[in-house]
Design an enzyme around this catalytic site. Structure first.
Site, PDB file in Angstrom:
ATOM      1  N   PHE A  12       0.831  -1.215   0.000  1.00  0.00           N
ATOM      2  CA  PHE A  12       0.000   0.000   0.000  1.00  0.00           C
ATOM      3  C   PHE A  12       0.868   1.269   0.000  1.00  0.00           C
ATOM      4  CE2 PHE A  12      -1.538   2.562   3.810  1.00  0.00           C
ATOM      5  CZ  PHE A  12      -2.127   3.569   3.063  1.00  0.00           C
ATOM      6  N   ASP A  33       9.676  -7.287  -3.886  1.00  0.00           N
ATOM      7  CA  ASP A  33       8.508  -7.657  -3.082  1.00  0.00           C
ATOM      8  C   ASP A  33       8.305  -9.168  -3.173  1.00  0.00           C
ATOM      9  OD1 ASP A  33       5.689  -7.784  -2.068  1.00  0.00           O
ATOM     10  OD2 ASP A  33       5.835  -5.615  -2.230  1.00  0.00           O
ATOM     11  N   ALA A  36       3.629 -11.295  -0.578  1.00  0.00           N
ATOM     12  CA  ALA A  36       2.879 -11.947   0.504  1.00  0.00           C
ATOM     13  C   ALA A  36       1.708 -11.051   0.898  1.00  0.00           C
ATOM     14  CB  ALA A  36       3.790 -12.206   1.697  1.00  0.00           C
ATOM     15  N   THR A  95      10.623 -11.520   9.196  1.00  0.00           N
ATOM     16  CA  THR A  95      10.590 -10.490   8.151  1.00  0.00           C
ATOM     17  C   THR A  95      11.031  -9.141   8.708  1.00  0.00           C
ATOM     18  OG1 THR A  95       8.835 -11.646   7.009  1.00  0.00           O
ATOM     19  CG2 THR A  95       9.088  -9.309   6.495  1.00  0.00           C
ATOM     20  N   TYR A 144       5.255  -6.867  17.385  1.00  0.00           N
ATOM     21  CA  TYR A 144       5.416  -5.989  16.215  1.00  0.00           C
ATOM     22  C   TYR A 144       6.183  -4.720  16.595  1.00  0.00           C
ATOM     23  CZ  TYR A 144       4.157  -2.606  12.599  1.00  0.00           C
ATOM     24  OH  TYR A 144       4.201  -1.634  11.630  1.00  0.00           O
ATOM     25  N   LYS A 148       9.830  -3.591  15.026  1.00  0.00           N
ATOM     26  CA  LYS A 148      10.062  -2.340  14.292  1.00  0.00           C
ATOM     27  C   LYS A 148      11.100  -1.472  15.004  1.00  0.00           C
ATOM     28  CE  LYS A 148       8.099  -2.487  10.513  1.00  0.00           C
ATOM     29  NZ  LYS A 148       8.725  -1.967   9.284  1.00  0.00           N
ATOM     30  N   VAL A 174      -0.907   5.028   8.927  1.00  0.00           N
ATOM     31  CA  VAL A 174      -1.061   5.531   7.563  1.00  0.00           C
ATOM     32  C   VAL A 174      -2.341   4.952   6.940  1.00  0.00           C
ATOM     33  CG1 VAL A 174       0.099   5.769   5.339  1.00  0.00           C
ATOM     34  CG2 VAL A 174       1.458   5.527   7.438  1.00  0.00           C
TER      35      VAL A 174
HETATM   36  C1  UD2 Z   1       0.032   0.188  14.645  1.00  0.00           C
HETATM   37  C2  UD2 Z   1       0.882   1.459  14.664  1.00  0.00           C
HETATM   38  C3  UD2 Z   1       0.952   2.041  13.254  1.00  0.00           C
HETATM   39  C4  UD2 Z   1       1.441   0.994  12.234  1.00  0.00           C
HETATM   40  C5  UD2 Z   1       0.507  -0.197  12.315  1.00  0.00           C
HETATM   41  C6  UD2 Z   1       0.876  -1.317  11.361  1.00  0.00           C
HETATM   42  C7  UD2 Z   1       0.357   2.376  16.890  1.00  0.00           C
HETATM   43  C8  UD2 Z   1      -0.216   3.509  17.647  1.00  0.00           C
HETATM   44  N1  UD2 Z   1       0.250   2.450  15.554  1.00  0.00           N
HETATM   45  O1  UD2 Z   1      -1.261   0.554  14.278  1.00  0.00           O
HETATM   46  O2  UD2 Z   1       1.825   3.162  13.237  1.00  0.00           O
HETATM   47  O3  UD2 Z   1       2.775   0.645  12.485  1.00  0.00           O
HETATM   48  O4  UD2 Z   1       0.510  -0.737  13.668  1.00  0.00           O
HETATM   49  O5  UD2 Z   1       0.012  -2.401  11.505  1.00  0.00           O
HETATM   50  O6  UD2 Z   1       0.884   1.445  17.461  1.00  0.00           O
HETATM   51  N2  UD2 Z   1      -9.626  -1.458  15.388  1.00  0.00           N
HETATM   52  C9  UD2 Z   1     -10.994  -1.572  15.547  1.00  0.00           C
HETATM   53  N3  UD2 Z   1     -11.672  -2.340  14.636  1.00  0.00           N
HETATM   54  C10 UD2 Z   1     -11.080  -2.969  13.601  1.00  0.00           C
HETATM   55  C11 UD2 Z   1      -9.679  -2.845  13.448  1.00  0.00           C
HETATM   56  C12 UD2 Z   1      -8.971  -2.072  14.370  1.00  0.00           C
HETATM   57  O7  UD2 Z   1     -11.578  -1.027  16.481  1.00  0.00           O
HETATM   58  O8  UD2 Z   1     -11.770  -3.642  12.811  1.00  0.00           O
HETATM   59  C13 UD2 Z   1      -8.888  -0.602  16.344  1.00  0.00           C
HETATM   60  C14 UD2 Z   1      -7.674  -1.251  16.980  1.00  0.00           C
HETATM   61  O9  UD2 Z   1      -8.014  -1.989  18.133  1.00  0.00           O
HETATM   62  C15 UD2 Z   1      -6.842   0.009  17.308  1.00  0.00           C
HETATM   63  C16 UD2 Z   1      -7.180   0.984  16.177  1.00  0.00           C
HETATM   64  O10 UD2 Z   1      -8.385   0.500  15.611  1.00  0.00           O
HETATM   65  O11 UD2 Z   1      -7.236   0.562  18.535  1.00  0.00           O
HETATM   66  C17 UD2 Z   1      -6.130   1.041  15.098  1.00  0.00           C
HETATM   67  O12 UD2 Z   1      -5.807  -0.287  14.704  1.00  0.00           O
HETATM   68  P1  UD2 Z   1      -4.949  -0.596  13.425  1.00  0.00           P
HETATM   69  O13 UD2 Z   1      -4.790  -2.073  13.339  1.00  0.00           O
HETATM   70  O14 UD2 Z   1      -5.485   0.127  12.260  1.00  0.00           O
HETATM   71  O15 UD2 Z   1      -3.554   0.099  13.739  1.00  0.00           O
HETATM   72  P2  UD2 Z   1      -2.611   0.132  15.071  1.00  0.00           P
HETATM   73  O16 UD2 Z   1      -3.001   1.301  15.896  1.00  0.00           O
HETATM   74  O17 UD2 Z   1      -2.471  -1.202  15.677  1.00  0.00           O
END
Ligand code: UD2
Length: 315
Positions: A12, A33, A36, A95, A144, A148, A174
């Protein structure tokens, strides 16, 4: 003519970066790439303008010849997702840590000028202070985040010990066109977009009052290009966010307003490893890289929604 290599170039963010590099027209663009999580359709329309190599960053022998003598390597290949790294930690460890080490090692051996590494805001983890500044101690809360962060440390050490220029950018949540909504591990905004267009309520994990610095992909591409060129920044790490903070409840509310519908979300249990609040202080990136984000959340959401509307695939 410069040679740019983008690992994860079919992903993406990687594919958006590839398009920006082509638009500049300043060099040849090479995509590395393993497809995957990257997808060929993300590079649709670019055939003949880029080199594409199916190779895995976990395999040094595969990537070493591809990185040789590149001017800049943008290392975006990764297995993202906090929950995936908890449910299935081995592939993401291999990875994100081993792969990053191999990329840095191949870049140093191959005379690459600079590596720009896609790090993650997850490194700040559980710390409560906001906004997050680069000088704050990391508090990773998930495999994760550890992976990172380890990549960042390696990038800094390759600059200090092996004479390779490196810059790490902590990307903050993002979102934008081409983000794949099809997996339970997908970024929340891509999932929200699909729910909105299919008129299904999304599931919000927890109370929805957790907040993120959602950053439009074009702004992330902009800072990534700046990090490739700015002088005097090797070995450093910068926040790459929009500088704002929005709760999930607010984002879902905004999307319903844009679409003119009422579709209340469903709430589920909080997700393990989740960070509560996240917001970037972008002072350092503004000062050293000349970075200034251009997209408000609402503008970014509108553009993203239009893209999903025009490019929707059946679920
Ligand atoms: C983390 C990192 C981000 C990036 C990403 C890669 C933080 C703050 N951000 O994102 O920078 O590296 O990982 O994967 O650590 N959620 C829902 N419903 C859904 C899906 C997600 O409520 O169907 C919530 C989830 O529990 C979280 C928020 O949405 O509170 C964001 O989740 P995400 O998976 O989009 O990204 P996040 O914050 O883990």
């Amino acid at each position: 003519m410069s040679r740019y290599v983008v690992t994860g170039g079919a992903g993406f963010i990687g594919s958006a970066l590839v398009r920006a590099l082509l638009a500049e027209g300043s060099g040849e663009v090479v995509v590395v790439d393993n497809f995957a999580t990257g997808r060929p359709e993300n590079l649709h329309g670019l055939n003949g303008r880029i080199e594409i190599h199916r190779a895995d960053v976990r395999c040094y022998q595969e990537i070493e010849p591809l990185l040789r003598r590149a001017d800049v390597v943008f290392h975006l290949a990764a297995i993202p997702s906090v929950p995936r790294s908890i449910e299935d930690p081995v592939p993401s460890h291999e990875t994100n840590i081993d792969g990053t080490f191999h990329v840095l090692r191949a870049a140093a051996a191959g005379g690459v000028r600079r590596v720009v590494y896609a790090a993650s805001s997850s490194a700040y983890g559980g710390s409560e202070a906001l906004p997050k500044r680069e000088t704050m101690p990391p508090e990773p809360k998930s495999p994760y985040a550890v992976q990172k962060l380890t990549g960042e440390y390696y990038a800094a050490v390759f600059a200090s010990c092996f004479g390779l220029e490196t810059v790490s950018l902590r990307y903050f949540n993002v979102y934008g066109p081409r983000q794949d909504p099809s997996s339970p591990y997908s970024g929340v905004i891509s999932i929200f977009m699909r729910c909105l267009l299919e008129r299904r309520p999304p599931t919000i994990f927890g109370d929805g009052e957790q907040s993120r610095d959602f950053t439009f992909v074009e702004d992330v591409v902009d800072i990534t290009l700046r990090a490739a060129r700015a002088p005097g920044v090797s070995g450093r790490m910068y926040n790459a966010g929009a500088g704002g903070r929005h709760t999930l409840n607010a984002v879902w509310r905004t999307l319903q307003q844009i679409e003119g519908i009422a579709l209340p979300a469903v709430y589920g249990p909080p997700r393990p490893g989740d960070v509560r609040h996240s917001q970037a202080d972008i002072t350092a990136a503004a000062r050293d890289l000349g970075y200034s984000p251009r997209f408000s959340l609402e503008e970014g959401l509108r553009r993203t929604l239009e893209w999903y509307r025009s490019n929707r695939r059946p679920s």
